[in-house]
Design a protein around this motif. Structure first.
Motif, PDB file in Angstrom:
ATOM      1  N   ARG A  75      44.183  48.525  39.835  1.00 26.95           N
ATOM      2  CA  ARG A  75      43.085  49.284  40.453  1.00 26.95           C
ATOM      3  C   ARG A  75      41.718  48.783  40.021  1.00 26.95           C
ATOM      4  O   ARG A  75      40.753  48.837  40.773  1.00 26.95           O
ATOM      5  CB  ARG A  75      43.237  50.767  40.119  1.00 26.95           C
ATOM      6  CG  ARG A  75      44.463  51.400  40.774  1.00 26.95           C
ATOM      7  CD  ARG A  75      44.703  52.828  40.323  1.00 26.95           C
ATOM      8  NE  ARG A  75      45.941  53.357  40.890  1.00 26.95           N
ATOM      9  CZ  ARG A  75      46.004  54.238  41.878  1.00 26.95           C
ATOM     10  NH1 ARG A  75      44.903  54.690  42.435  1.00 26.95           N
ATOM     11  NH2 ARG A  75      47.176  54.673  42.309  1.00 26.95           N
ATOM     12  N   GLN A  76      41.625  48.305  38.783  1.00 24.56           N
ATOM     13  CA  GLN A  76      40.332  47.875  38.255  1.00 24.56           C
ATOM     14  C   GLN A  76      39.952  46.484  38.750  1.00 24.56           C
ATOM     15  O   GLN A  76      38.804  46.243  39.138  1.00 24.56           O
ATOM     16  CB  GLN A  76      40.372  47.891  36.719  1.00 24.56           C
ATOM     17  CG  GLN A  76      39.057  47.501  36.064  1.00 24.56           C
ATOM     18  CD  GLN A  76      39.149  47.521  34.539  1.00 24.56           C
ATOM     19  OE1 GLN A  76      40.157  47.954  33.965  1.00 24.56           O
ATOM     20  NE2 GLN A  76      38.118  47.038  33.866  1.00 24.56           N
ATOM     21  N   GLY A  77      40.884  45.544  38.717  1.00 27.78           N
ATOM     22  CA  GLY A  77      40.601  44.177  39.143  1.00 27.78           C
ATOM     23  C   GLY A  77      39.603  43.471  38.245  1.00 27.78           C
ATOM     24  O   GLY A  77      39.411  43.840  37.081  1.00 27.78           O
ATOM     25  N   ASN A  78      38.943  42.448  38.787  1.00 35.08           N
ATOM     26  CA  ASN A  78      37.967  41.644  38.047  1.00 35.08           C
ATOM     27  C   ASN A  78      36.584  41.811  38.658  1.00 35.08           C
ATOM     28  O   ASN A  78      36.449  42.158  39.830  1.00 35.08           O
ATOM     29  CB  ASN A  78      38.371  40.164  38.091  1.00 35.08           C
ATOM     30  CG  ASN A  78      39.771  39.928  37.571  1.00 35.08           C
ATOM     31  OD1 ASN A  78      39.999  39.814  36.382  1.00 35.08           O
ATOM     32  ND2 ASN A  78      40.742  39.849  38.485  1.00 35.08           N
ATOM     33  N   THR A  79      35.570  41.516  37.870  1.00 40.36           N
ATOM     34  CA  THR A  79      34.188  41.686  38.326  1.00 40.36           C
ATOM     35  C   THR A  79      33.407  40.386  38.147  1.00 40.36           C
ATOM     36  O   THR A  79      33.415  39.807  37.047  1.00 40.36           O
ATOM     37  CB  THR A  79      33.479  42.804  37.531  1.00 40.36           C
ATOM     38  OG1 THR A  79      34.220  44.019  37.674  1.00 40.36           O
ATOM     39  CG2 THR A  79      32.060  43.002  38.034  1.00 40.36           C
ATOM     40  N   LEU A  80      32.769  39.927  39.206  1.00 35.72           N
ATOM     41  CA  LEU A  80      31.871  38.777  39.127  1.00 35.72           C
ATOM     42  C   LEU A  80      30.483  39.292  38.787  1.00 35.72           C
ATOM     43  O   LEU A  80      29.870  40.032  39.556  1.00 35.72           O
ATOM     44  CB  LEU A  80      31.855  38.019  40.452  1.00 35.72           C
ATOM     45  CG  LEU A  80      30.919  36.804  40.526  1.00 35.72           C
ATOM     46  CD1 LEU A  80      31.271  35.758  39.475  1.00 35.72           C
ATOM     47  CD2 LEU A  80      30.966  36.186  41.928  1.00 35.72           C
ATOM     48  N   ASN A  81      29.995  38.910  37.625  1.00 36.69           N
ATOM     49  CA  ASN A  81      28.706  39.392  37.149  1.00 36.69           C
ATOM     50  C   ASN A  81      27.561  38.565  37.724  1.00 36.69           C
ATOM     51  O   ASN A  81      27.760  37.468  38.251  1.00 36.69           O
ATOM     52  CB  ASN A  81      28.682  39.350  35.617  1.00 36.69           C
ATOM     53  CG  ASN A  81      29.818  40.160  35.009  1.00 36.69           C
ATOM     54  OD1 ASN A  81      30.035  41.309  35.382  1.00 36.69           O
ATOM     55  ND2 ASN A  81      30.553  39.544  34.089  1.00 36.69           N
ATOM     56  N   GLU A  82      26.343  39.112  37.630  1.00 34.04           N
ATOM     57  CA  GLU A  82      25.175  38.442  38.200  1.00 34.04           C
ATOM     58  C   GLU A  82      24.926  37.074  37.580  1.00 34.04           C
ATOM     59  O   GLU A  82      24.392  36.172  38.234  1.00 34.04           O
ATOM     60  CB  GLU A  82      23.931  39.323  38.018  1.00 34.04           C
ATOM     61  CG  GLU A  82      23.944  40.576  38.896  1.00 34.04           C
ATOM     62  CD  GLU A  82      22.641  41.356  38.801  1.00 34.04           C
ATOM     63  OE1 GLU A  82      21.721  40.865  38.087  1.00 34.04           O
ATOM     64  OE2 GLU A  82      22.526  42.421  39.428  1.00 34.04           O
ATOM     65  N   VAL A 245      28.912  24.640  36.280  1.00 41.24           N
ATOM     66  CA  VAL A 245      30.112  25.192  36.925  1.00 41.24           C
ATOM     67  C   VAL A 245      29.774  26.603  37.391  1.00 41.24           C
ATOM     68  O   VAL A 245      29.519  27.495  36.580  1.00 41.24           O
ATOM     69  CB  VAL A 245      31.315  25.213  35.968  1.00 41.24           C
ATOM     70  CG1 VAL A 245      32.530  25.832  36.652  1.00 41.24           C
ATOM     71  CG2 VAL A 245      31.642  23.802  35.477  1.00 41.24           C
ATOM     72  N   HIS A 246      29.767  26.817  38.695  1.00 39.52           N
ATOM     73  CA  HIS A 246      29.333  28.091  39.261  1.00 39.52           C
ATOM     74  C   HIS A 246      30.497  28.790  39.968  1.00 39.52           C
ATOM     75  O   HIS A 246      31.063  28.246  40.925  1.00 39.52           O
ATOM     76  CB  HIS A 246      28.197  27.865  40.262  1.00 39.52           C
ATOM     77  CG  HIS A 246      27.050  27.078  39.704  1.00 39.52           C
ATOM     78  ND1 HIS A 246      26.104  27.629  38.867  1.00 39.52           N
ATOM     79  CD2 HIS A 246      26.712  25.762  39.852  1.00 39.52           C
ATOM     80  CE1 HIS A 246      25.220  26.699  38.525  1.00 39.52           C
ATOM     81  NE2 HIS A 246      25.568  25.553  39.112  1.00 39.52           N
ATOM     82  N   ILE A 247      30.861  29.984  39.509  1.00 33.78           N
ATOM     83  CA  ILE A 247      31.821  30.822  40.224  1.00 33.78           C
ATOM     84  C   ILE A 247      31.053  31.516  41.355  1.00 33.78           C
ATOM     85  O   ILE A 247      30.255  32.414  41.115  1.00 33.78           O
ATOM     86  CB  ILE A 247      32.466  31.863  39.294  1.00 33.78           C
ATOM     87  CG1 ILE A 247      33.065  31.186  38.049  1.00 33.78           C
ATOM     88  CG2 ILE A 247      33.528  32.664  40.044  1.00 33.78           C
ATOM     89  CD1 ILE A 247      34.187  30.237  38.332  1.00 33.78           C
ATOM     90  N   ARG A 248      31.299  31.100  42.575  1.00 34.98           N
ATOM     91  CA  ARG A 248      30.502  31.601  43.706  1.00 34.98           C
ATOM     92  C   ARG A 248      31.029  32.920  44.263  1.00 34.98           C
ATOM     93  O   ARG A 248      30.266  33.703  44.810  1.00 34.98           O
ATOM     94  CB  ARG A 248      30.446  30.546  44.815  1.00 34.98           C
ATOM     95  CG  ARG A 248      29.824  29.230  44.357  1.00 34.98           C
ATOM     96  CD  ARG A 248      29.151  28.479  45.461  1.00 34.98           C
ATOM     97  NE  ARG A 248      30.034  28.125  46.570  1.00 34.98           N
ATOM     98  CZ  ARG A 248      29.718  27.191  47.481  1.00 34.98           C
ATOM     99  NH1 ARG A 248      28.567  26.537  47.385  1.00 34.98           N
ATOM    100  NH2 ARG A 248      30.547  26.916  48.458  1.00 34.98           N
ATOM    101  N   ARG A 249      32.331  33.141  44.106  1.00 32.86           N
ATOM    102  CA  ARG A 249      32.881  34.393  44.592  1.00 32.86           C
ATOM    103  C   ARG A 249      34.276  34.608  44.005  1.00 32.86           C
ATOM    104  O   ARG A 249      34.932  33.660  43.577  1.00 32.86           O
ATOM    105  CB  ARG A 249      32.975  34.419  46.113  1.00 32.86           C
ATOM    106  CG  ARG A 249      33.843  33.329  46.702  1.00 32.86           C
ATOM    107  CD  ARG A 249      33.981  33.463  48.212  1.00 32.86           C
ATOM    108  NE  ARG A 249      34.872  34.570  48.566  1.00 32.86           N
ATOM    109  CZ  ARG A 249      35.139  34.921  49.814  1.00 32.86           C
ATOM    110  NH1 ARG A 249      34.546  34.284  50.820  1.00 32.86           N
ATOM    111  NH2 ARG A 249      35.961  35.912  50.087  1.00 32.86           N
ATOM    112  N   LEU A 250      34.699  35.879  43.966  1.00 27.42           N
ATOM    113  CA  LEU A 250      36.076  36.245  43.665  1.00 27.42           C
ATOM    114  C   LEU A 250      36.717  36.714  44.960  1.00 27.42           C
ATOM    115  O   LEU A 250      36.136  37.518  45.692  1.00 27.42           O
ATOM    116  CB  LEU A 250      36.142  37.355  42.615  1.00 27.42           C
ATOM    117  CG  LEU A 250      35.604  37.040  41.217  1.00 27.42           C
ATOM    118  CD1 LEU A 250      35.785  38.261  40.306  1.00 27.42           C
ATOM    119  CD2 LEU A 250      36.306  35.829  40.623  1.00 27.42           C
TER     120      LEU A 250
END
Length: 597
Positions: A75-82, A245-250
């Motif tokens: 239910r919580q999943g992961n969060t991509l921060n600013e 290295v940029h995480i652009r989206r989950l």
């Protein structure tokens, strides 16, 4: 206290039934490490005790710590921060810390890097246990193949930099392979790897659908030869996350919510070359993917086991028409089929893992301690070649069968629960959502069939079936062996017909050919289990303390499996030998034009 290792009678049985001592002897290289490392075993019995002890600890951790957090993780999943960082679900972060403390994040790594040096078979057992507790956690725990790839192909400096932190559980990794236009077809990878004037390597481009792409060690497949298309232009490189290295989206996924799936942009990221350039796809990534496919097969068995147990409990306790629903013939049949399907998936998975271990063991002996006698050396080389071919056959088979089986069992688990299974009050719906990805990632079922059918039609399956048929079996299963022999002859006829119709026809009927081969292999494996030397009693349903010998139970299972599949094998053979090519000739008419969406 629960224990997902001890409470599974089939895992307990197979741990004792399979020759783990033989695998230990191969991996311990004559137990020469005992004098170098405190925890290295001095003999095969001590090695097997070590395997048992670690799996016991992992089973307890899975039952008491990981599984209770799985629902919140989903239910919580992961969060991509600013700032581009990723915050994992609390249950995943806590579980990874526990796994690191338990020293099980270097399961198959050599002792010199802090690993356990365990066989792949025990790693498959561990992966199954973890997956039963939380399938999404397995996606991180199961990425230890990254460390194995570095160990197999990188230079010593890179090994020393990356492998000890892996074994200590201080870092996690990611297989950074797929791109927007390069999913199953990795030969189409475009992300660039280039060198500056000083010879240093850099990465530039986008990767998509990267499991745990926010990990600490990124193993990247990239195009290092701009003038070469296809696989020969690809190399394998390793880098760490950083400002380039940029995480652009989950990705917002149907299931496995605790596993972050990332889109990554590499903006001239510094990296290091693994091994030799132009060998990134084959053999480096091919080896990595084979290990990953065994991992997904184990994940599939674990999810199926979890889903089955919910259905089994519900079928025994839910009453309709004045009786528990397990008394209804249709439900009884479903429950038996689910149970046997899981044990078939486990049998094939463990056999594939065993064969992979033997292939590795024979190659290791050839490299480090080849026999002086020419005849013995030739025999060892032949065994190494044979088991490499067997591993190439059984790996895609186990991934294909396990993942398809997992989806069937998860689907039927919801069906047994009825409306309750469709609600989030039960974990059945989560298991069904988690199961769905298993037939897709690390190579779709269709690609596994393409890989396996080559082994079926090249003679490898016939040789493996001959090896299995040549083993000793109890007289009780003689009628079943006759049925399997008849099925093997039917398979040979289907193969011969297929060969006369070309490769397109082989691909068209690949699933039928592979299904026949798997049913025959599993039939022999079950007959072997029915003749086990393991003395073990298992409980029967009813709760009155009654038990039966596992050998007797496996004989019943083997009979049901072989006799039920015999008509299916004949029907599939008839289908293949009909020569129907309407999928080629009538496709446009049958499917019609592309509809408007």
């Amino acid at each position: 206290m629960g224990n997902f290792y001890r409470d599974n009678d089939d895992i307990q049985f197979l741990f004792r039934h399979i020759d783990l001592k033989g695998l230990a002897e191969a991996f311990e290289e004559g137990f020469r490490f005992a004098g170098q490392f405190d925890y290295a075993p001095a003999d095969a019995e001590e090695a097997v005790r070590n395997y048992d002890m670690v799996l016991d600890s992992l089973g307890e951790l899975s039952a008491d710590f990981i599984a209770p957090r799985a629902e919140d993780v989903d239910r919580q999943g992961n969060t991509l921060n600013e700032d581009g960082s990723v915050t994992r679900a609390a249950g995943i972060a806590e579980a990874l810390e526990k796994l690191g403390q338990a020293q099980v994040m270097g399961f198959t790594l050599p002792y010199r890097f802090g690993g356990l040096n365990f066989p792949n078979l025990t790693y498959s057992m561990a992966t199954e246990i973890i997956s039963r507790a939380d399938a999404s956690l397995m996606n991180i725990f199961g990425l230890q193949g990254i460390a194995e790839t570095i160990n197999a192909f990188a230079d010593e400096e890179i090994k020393q930099e990356y492998l000890p932190p892996f074994a200590e559980g201080k870092v996690t990794g990611a297989m950074v392979l797929t791109e927007p236009d390069a999913g199953s077809d990795l030969q189409a990878v475009k992300l660039r790897a280039f060198q500056d004037k000083d010879g240093k390597w850099f990465l530039h481009g986008v990767k998509r659908f990267i499991t745990n792409g926010c990990g600490d060690v990124l193993l990247v497949l990239a195009r290092s030869e701009p003038d070469r298309s296809g696989g020969l232009g690809l190399s394998l490189l390793v880098c760490r996350p950083g400002p380039t290295v940029h995480i652009r989206r989950l990705e917002d996924k149907l299931g496995i919510h605790g596993s972050p799936t990332c889109e990554i942009f590499f903006d001239n990221t510094p990296c290091q070359l693994i091994g030799e350039r132009r060998r990134g796809l084959a053999p480096y990534v091919a080896t990595l993917m084979n290990g990953a496919r065994i991992g997904i097969a184990a994940q599939s068995v674990g999810i199926a086991e979890a889903a089955y147990r919910i259905a089994r409990d519900y079928a025994a306790s839910r009453k309709q028409f004045g009786v528990a629903i397990e008394k209804l013939p249709a439900v009884r049949d479903m429950m038996i089929d689910m149970k046997i399907d899981i044990e078939a998936g486990r049998a094939l998975l463990y056999d594939a893992s065993r064969v992979v271990d033997l292939a590795l063991g024979y190659n290791k002996q050839l490299e480090s301690n080849p026999p002086a006698d020419k005849g013995e050396l030739k025999a060892l080389k032949n065994r190494a070649r044979s088991y490499k071919r067997y591993a190439g056959l059984l790996t895609p088979m186990s991934k294909y069968y396990g993942s398809e089986m997992c989806n069937r069992v998860a689907y039927d688990s919801i069906q047994v629960l009825g409306g309750s299974g469709y609600m989030r009050d039960y974990a059945s719906e989560r298991h069904a959502r988690d199961a769905r990805i298993t037939t897709i990632y690390e190579g779709t079922s269709q690609l596994q069939i393409v890989a396996a059918v080559r082994g079926v039609c090249s003679g490898t399956t016939e040789k493996y079936l001959a090896d299995l048929a040549g083993l000793e079996y109890d007289a009780e299963v003689k009628p079943l062996l006759d049925t399997l022999t008849e099925g093997t002859e039917q398979l040979k006829a289907a193969i011969e017909f297929t060969k006369t119709n070309g490769n397109d026809y082989m691909d068209l009927y690949g699933r039928a050919l592979v299904d026949i081969a798997i049913d025959l292999i599993n039939g022999y494996l079950f007959c072997g289990q029915a003749g086990t030397k393991v003395e073990m009693d298992v409980p029967v349903a009813g709760g009155n303390g009654q038990t039966v010998p596992m050998k007797q139970r496996k004989a019943l299972l083997a009979r049901r499996y072989v006799e039920k599949n015999a008509p299916k094998i004949k029907a599939l053979t008839d289908l293949i030998c009909r020569g129907d090519k309407s999928s080629f000739t009538d496709y446009e008419t049958l499917v019609g034009p592309v509809p408007e969406l």
